[in-house]
Motif scaffolding. Sequence first.
Motif, short mmCIF file in Angstrom:
data_model
loop_
_atom_site.label_atom_id
_atom_site.label_comp_id
_atom_site.label_asym_id
_atom_site.label_seq_id
_atom_site.Cartn_x
_atom_site.Cartn_y
_atom_site.Cartn_z
N LEU A 17 24.56 14.30 1.04
CA LEU A 17 23.38 13.75 1.73
C LEU A 17 23.85 12.41 1.81
CD1 LEU A 17 21.14 13.61 3.83
CD2 LEU A 17 19.62 13.59 1.67
N ASN A 18 23.83 11.75 0.55
CA ASN A 18 24.26 10.31 0.40
C ASN A 18 25.59 9.77 1.28
OD1 ASN A 18 23.62 7.72 -0.73
ND2 ASN A 18 25.44 8.10 -2.13
N ASN A 19 26.54 10.96 1.11
CA ASN A 19 27.76 10.47 1.70
C ASN A 19 27.86 10.99 3.06
OD1 ASN A 19 28.71 9.38 -0.59
ND2 ASN A 19 29.30 11.37 -1.65
N GLN A 20 26.82 11.73 3.67
CA GLN A 20 26.67 12.21 4.92
C GLN A 20 27.91 13.30 5.18
OE1 GLN A 20 24.21 11.04 7.80
NE2 GLN A 20 23.62 11.18 5.61
N LYS A 21 28.06 14.05 4.23
CA LYS A 21 29.14 15.21 4.46
C LYS A 21 28.77 16.64 4.05
CE LYS A 21 32.51 12.15 4.25
NZ LYS A 21 33.82 12.00 5.34
N ASP A 163 32.87 15.59 7.48
CA ASP A 163 32.05 14.89 8.39
C ASP A 163 30.99 15.95 9.02
OD1 ASP A 163 33.19 12.59 7.73
OD2 ASP A 163 34.32 12.20 9.45
N TYR A 164 29.85 15.17 8.97
CA TYR A 164 28.79 16.10 9.69
C TYR A 164 29.38 16.45 10.95
CZ TYR A 164 25.20 15.31 6.17
OH TYR A 164 24.19 15.29 5.04
N GLU A 167 24.85 14.00 14.97
CA GLU A 167 23.82 13.38 13.99
C GLU A 167 22.83 14.18 13.37
OE1 GLU A 167 20.68 9.82 15.10
OE2 GLU A 167 21.59 10.93 16.82
N LEU A 168 22.58 13.81 12.10
CA LEU A 168 21.14 14.42 11.25
C LEU A 168 20.18 13.75 11.65
CD1 LEU A 168 20.47 16.16 8.94
CD2 LEU A 168 20.85 14.05 7.38
N ALA A 189 17.59 9.45 2.80
CA ALA A 189 17.95 9.94 4.25
C ALA A 189 17.49 8.69 5.25
CB ALA A 189 17.07 11.15 4.93
N LYS A 192 19.97 5.71 5.36
CA LYS A 192 21.19 6.02 6.52
C LYS A 192 20.68 5.83 7.75
CE LYS A 192 23.79 6.98 2.87
NZ LYS A 192 24.89 6.23 2.24
N ASN A 193 19.59 6.46 7.83
CA ASN A 193 19.18 6.23 9.54
C ASN A 193 17.44 6.34 9.27
OD1 ASN A 193 18.05 6.70 12.05
ND2 ASN A 193 18.77 9.07 12.07
#
Length: 232
Positions: A17-21, A163-164, A167-168, A189, A192-193
């Motif tokens: 989650l921290n790395n958005q992966k 990568d995601y 968009e999360l 979270a 990040k956004n």
Amino acid sequence: MKLFRFQAINKLTLQNLNNQKNWIADPYEFNDPFEFSLYDKLFIDDYGDSRPLTQIETININKFREEINDYGVVCYSSDYTNKLLWSHYGDQHKGMCLVFEISKEKMEVIYKVNYQQRLPEINITDDSDTFDDIVKIVTTKSTEWKYENEYREVFLSKNMLDDYPGELVEIVFGCRTPFEDIKMLTDIAVSKNKEILISKMVISNSEYNLGNMRIGDNTKIPEVWKENNFKF
């Protein structure tokens, strides 16, 4: 389109989650022992006629099995309210569900799982399209799994990060997710956004259903969320 990814909360999912992966998993480690199974005893043509495999076709089948062993997947669902999904993949309602907004273009390479009674069949010939056959095997499961409403992102490798897919846009916590986990993950979270939605599943007072309670201010998590199995 929105797709939902259920996860337990642990060191790995926190890092991701921290790395958005996303972690590309090995399907042979999934809870379904029939993953990547296929019916390969007979050649079945477009008319439904069958015959034993030739020596060349048997060789091609073996090559196919070797190739498919390298493939990995990321699994999603089109439903985040299903109680069994939360039980099986959301750590018995103590985990989370990531909500992705995925573009139409990206959805062209994310495949809806097909559910059927028989093992999938492929026609292995010298000029066959191996990737299409692999996608067919990777995205076919028994009808017993139909409740999952699953979609799969297919990769040429596994046991790695990617990568995601989009968009999360929201994180949904289970009805039993510990309050401290909710606060910790919300902080990650939001860093990040700032516009990400945060919500929690709650239990119906009158039916065997789950609902979703969202908060309007990500900096103010409701105290009532400290209560496991909160009912509405």
